[in-house]
Design a protein around this motif. Structure first.
Motif, PDB file in Angstrom:
ATOM      1  N   TYR A 189       0.841  -1.203   0.000  1.00  0.00           N
ATOM      2  CA  TYR A 189       0.000   0.000   0.000  1.00  0.00           C
ATOM      3  C   TYR A 189       0.871   1.246   0.000  1.00  0.00           C
ATOM      4  N   GLU A 190       0.379   2.271  -0.708  1.00  0.00           N
ATOM      5  CA  GLU A 190       1.150   3.510  -0.793  1.00  0.00           C
ATOM      6  C   GLU A 190       1.146   4.256   0.545  1.00  0.00           C
ATOM      7  N   ILE A 191       2.304   4.762   0.922  1.00  0.00           N
ATOM      8  CA  ILE A 191       2.442   5.512   2.172  1.00  0.00           C
ATOM      9  C   ILE A 191       2.492   6.994   1.836  1.00  0.00           C
ATOM     10  N   SER A 192       1.643   7.785   2.496  1.00  0.00           N
ATOM     11  CA  SER A 192       1.780   9.229   2.292  1.00  0.00           C
ATOM     12  C   SER A 192       2.408   9.838   3.533  1.00  0.00           C
ATOM     13  N   LEU A 193       3.529  10.519   3.321  1.00  0.00           N
ATOM     14  CA  LEU A 193       4.302  11.089   4.428  1.00  0.00           C
ATOM     15  C   LEU A 193       4.110  12.594   4.467  1.00  0.00           C
ATOM     16  N   PRO A 194       4.124  13.172   5.669  1.00  0.00           N
ATOM     17  CA  PRO A 194       4.110  14.629   5.740  1.00  0.00           C
ATOM     18  C   PRO A 194       5.424  15.173   5.184  1.00  0.00           C
ATOM     19  N   VAL A 195       5.553  16.492   5.121  1.00  0.00           N
ATOM     20  CA  VAL A 195       6.783  17.073   4.567  1.00  0.00           C
ATOM     21  C   VAL A 195       8.020  16.517   5.272  1.00  0.00           C
ATOM     22  N   THR A 196       9.112  16.543   4.568  1.00  0.00           N
ATOM     23  CA  THR A 196      10.348  16.000   5.144  1.00  0.00           C
ATOM     24  C   THR A 196      10.822  16.863   6.308  1.00  0.00           C
ATOM     25  N   GLY A 197      11.830  16.387   6.998  1.00  0.00           N
ATOM     26  CA  GLY A 197      12.342  17.117   8.156  1.00  0.00           C
ATOM     27  C   GLY A 197      11.725  16.585   9.427  1.00  0.00           C
ATOM     28  N   ILE A 239       0.366  10.488   9.006  1.00  0.00           N
ATOM     29  CA  ILE A 239       0.942   9.531   8.052  1.00  0.00           C
ATOM     30  C   ILE A 239      -0.158   8.565   7.659  1.00  0.00           C
ATOM     31  N   GLY A 240      -0.319   8.350   6.382  1.00  0.00           N
ATOM     32  CA  GLY A 240      -1.424   7.481   5.990  1.00  0.00           C
ATOM     33  C   GLY A 240      -0.991   6.336   5.099  1.00  0.00           C
ATOM     34  N   PHE A 241      -1.499   5.146   5.366  1.00  0.00           N
ATOM     35  CA  PHE A 241      -1.480   4.058   4.382  1.00  0.00           C
ATOM     36  C   PHE A 241      -2.600   3.108   4.746  1.00  0.00           C
ATOM     37  N   GLU A 242      -3.100   2.411   3.741  1.00  0.00           N
ATOM     38  CA  GLU A 242      -4.205   1.487   3.976  1.00  0.00           C
ATOM     39  C   GLU A 242      -3.743   0.374   4.904  1.00  0.00           C
ATOM     40  N   ASN A 243      -4.658  -0.074   5.776  1.00  0.00           N
ATOM     41  CA  ASN A 243      -4.327  -1.201   6.655  1.00  0.00           C
ATOM     42  C   ASN A 243      -3.351  -0.843   7.765  1.00  0.00           C
ATOM     43  N   ALA A 244      -3.209   0.445   8.075  1.00  0.00           N
ATOM     44  CA  ALA A 244      -2.248   0.834   9.118  1.00  0.00           C
ATOM     45  C   ALA A 244      -2.795   0.490  10.493  1.00  0.00           C
ATOM     46  N   VAL A 298       6.078  -0.952   9.657  1.00  0.00           N
ATOM     47  CA  VAL A 298       6.310  -0.114   8.473  1.00  0.00           C
ATOM     48  C   VAL A 298       7.199   1.077   8.805  1.00  0.00           C
ATOM     49  N   LEU A 299       6.915   1.769   9.915  1.00  0.00           N
ATOM     50  CA  LEU A 299       7.725   2.934  10.258  1.00  0.00           C
ATOM     51  C   LEU A 299       7.500   3.332  11.708  1.00  0.00           C
ATOM     52  N   GLY A 352       9.193   3.858  -8.337  1.00  0.00           N
ATOM     53  CA  GLY A 352       9.159   5.177  -8.956  1.00  0.00           C
ATOM     54  C   GLY A 352       9.189   6.208  -7.852  1.00  0.00           C
ATOM     55  N   GLU A 353       8.231   7.106  -7.847  1.00  0.00           N
ATOM     56  CA  GLU A 353       8.175   8.151  -6.820  1.00  0.00           C
ATOM     57  C   GLU A 353       7.421   7.692  -5.583  1.00  0.00           C
ATOM     58  N   ARG A 354       6.791   6.518  -5.690  1.00  0.00           N
ATOM     59  CA  ARG A 354       5.904   6.100  -4.600  1.00  0.00           C
ATOM     60  C   ARG A 354       6.631   5.234  -3.578  1.00  0.00           C
ATOM     61  N   LEU A 355       6.200   5.373  -2.320  1.00  0.00           N
ATOM     62  CA  LEU A 355       6.734   4.542  -1.252  1.00  0.00           C
ATOM     63  C   LEU A 355       5.627   3.577  -0.851  1.00  0.00           C
TER      64      LEU A 355
END
Ligand code: AMP
Ligand code: GLY
Length: 422
Positions: free
Chosen positions: A346-354, A400-405, A376-377, A366-369
């Motif tokens: 499942y794709e992970i959406s992360l807040p801004v870096t830092g 932080i979002g991903f399906e099944n978290a 997972v994290l 590709g660009e997706r995590l």
């Protein structure tokens, strides 16, 4: 310096991020790393247990230093192999990594040198173990001797449960050769504390203490996992207890290993139980803990690379090792169903870096995590006090979002209920 870091979990992500802060760090390769660590350094698809592969990479790229963190390659002798080709390492040689690799070894060491631990007996035959189980008191603890992915410990309430555990380990060999010998030991009660310590084999410098949350569900229920979250410092670990541990456990352990011709250099992890009779060792690990490292290293104010080099050089006594007085909390986001069966990808959406996010199980497409593991994290926050660190770690995890978290909702709750540190 060009540095090779071996491993690919949240712990290694924390090590990489900390090393990168050093002025002397120029380049890091992480073998194998993961999709998240790839945002911080070069990741090379060579498994940590592929010793030949790691050695071949080191011959080709000639790193100035290597940091080996997972238990398997340490026990398999990766540090010995790398040092043999001239790559200085942070991490124990195999003859010292045995302190984690064999629970029978570490128990005998503690018994020989009078280091406080649970009373225990070792068995090499299932018949003898089964006979002993009829005479012992319950609850008791059955432990496989060797590495078992953190699953080789069973707390058993009666002789029927104990028999099942012994049969699985010794007869069915669910952990392979790791279960050829088992320990049956006394059940200890009290708060648990993790203490990671730098040691060059002579000097030992404990890091800030921490508390793991090993069970999968809230209220410390459910199956054991690799760790669902951590806080540091551990409020049960008072200054007085720390001094006692130094005297009765830390210094004697380092001296014992040296006396056995197994000088330990690296990070020695003490899993302690603060019992009514004083602190006792439940286990040693020959490495940084996961996810303890994710709360300990963010509190380190000194240069991690300098400390590691001092450990290797035997000059730890003169090194600068300072920790902040702040608190830290790590909330692990896992795939729902972990530690049993779970879906990934499942794709992970992360807040801004830092932000302090340490990726454990993810791959890049590709660009997706995408999620690629049980844990997972880890979402980490540091703050002036523990309550704020816990609140902020949960706020970060919530972004932080991903399906099944899945995450526990009570990381830090027990620590916050504990009496304040003396
Ligand atoms: P280990 O794999 O050695 O870390 O053990 C896993 C967990 O089992 C520990 O974190 C403790 O919570 C528990 N444990 C291990 N040994 C004992 C013991 N002698 N008494 C009570 N609990 C134990
Ligand atoms: N968190 C426990 C371990 O690393 O073994």
């Amino acid at each position: 310096m060009n540095i090779m870091v071996i491993g690919g979990g949240g712990r290694e992500h924390a090590v990489v991020k900390s090393l990168k802060k050093s002025k002397r760090c120029e380049k890091i390769w992480c073998l194998p790393g993961n999709g998240g660590i790839a945002a911080d350094c070069a990741c090379v698809p060579i498994q940590a247990t592929d010793l030949d592969g790691v050695v071949a990479f080191a011959k080709e790229h000639a790193p100035d230093f290597a940091v080996v963190t997972p238990d398997d390659p340490l026990c398999m002798g990766l540090v010995d192999r790398l040092e043999a080709i001239g790559v200085p390492c942070f991490g124990p040689r195999a003859n010292a990594a045995i302190i984690e690799g064999s629970k029978v070894f570490s128990k005998e060491l503690m018994q020989k040198y009078g280091i406080p631990t649970a009373k225990s007996r070792a068995f090499t035959s299932p018949e003898a173990a089964l006979a002993y189980l009829k005479t012992t008191t319950y609850p008791a603890v059955v432990k496989a001797d060797g590495l078992a992915l953190g699953k080789g410990v069973r707390i058993v309430r009666d002789s029927a449960e104990a028999e099942t555990a012994v049969r699985e380990m010794m007869v069915e060999k669910v952990f392979g050769e790791s279960g050829a010998r088992v320990l049956i030991e006394e059940f200890l009660e009290g708060p648990e504390v993790s203490v990671l310590a730098f040691t060059d084999g002579n000097t030992i410098v404990p890091m800030v203490s921490s508390m793991d949350h090993k069970r999968a569900w809230d209220g410390d229920e459910g199956p054991n996992t690799g760790g669902m979250g951590t806080v540091a410092p551990n409020p049960y670990y008072t200054k007085e207890i720390a001094e006692r541990c130094m005297r009765e456990i830390f210094l004697p352990t380092v001296a014992a290993m040296h006396a056995e011709g197994r000088t330990f250099r690296g990070c020695l992890y003490f899993g302690l139980m603060l019992t009514g009779e004083g602190p006792k060792v439940i286990e040693y690990n020959c490495r940084f803990g996961d996810p303890e490292t994710q709360v300990v290293l963010p509190l380190l104010e000194s240069d991690l690379l300098e400390i590691m080099l001092a450990v290797r050089a035997g000059t730890l006594r003169a090194a600068d090792v300072k920790f902040s007085q702040k608190s830290a909390c790590c909330v692990v986001l896992a795939s729902r169903g972990y530690p049993k069966s779970y879906k990934m990808g499942y794709e992970i959406s992360l807040p801004v870096t830092g932000e302090e996010i340490y990726i454990a199980g993810a791959k890049r497409e590709g660009e997706r995590l995408l999620t690629a593991g049980g844990r997972v994290l880890g979402a980490v926050a540091t703050a002036e006090d523990l309550a704020t660190a816990v609140k902020n770690a949960y706020a970060l995890a919530g972004r932080i979002g991903f399906e099944n978290a899945y995450m526990r909702s009570d990381i830090g709750a027990r620590a916050l209920r504990a009496k304040p540190r003396a």
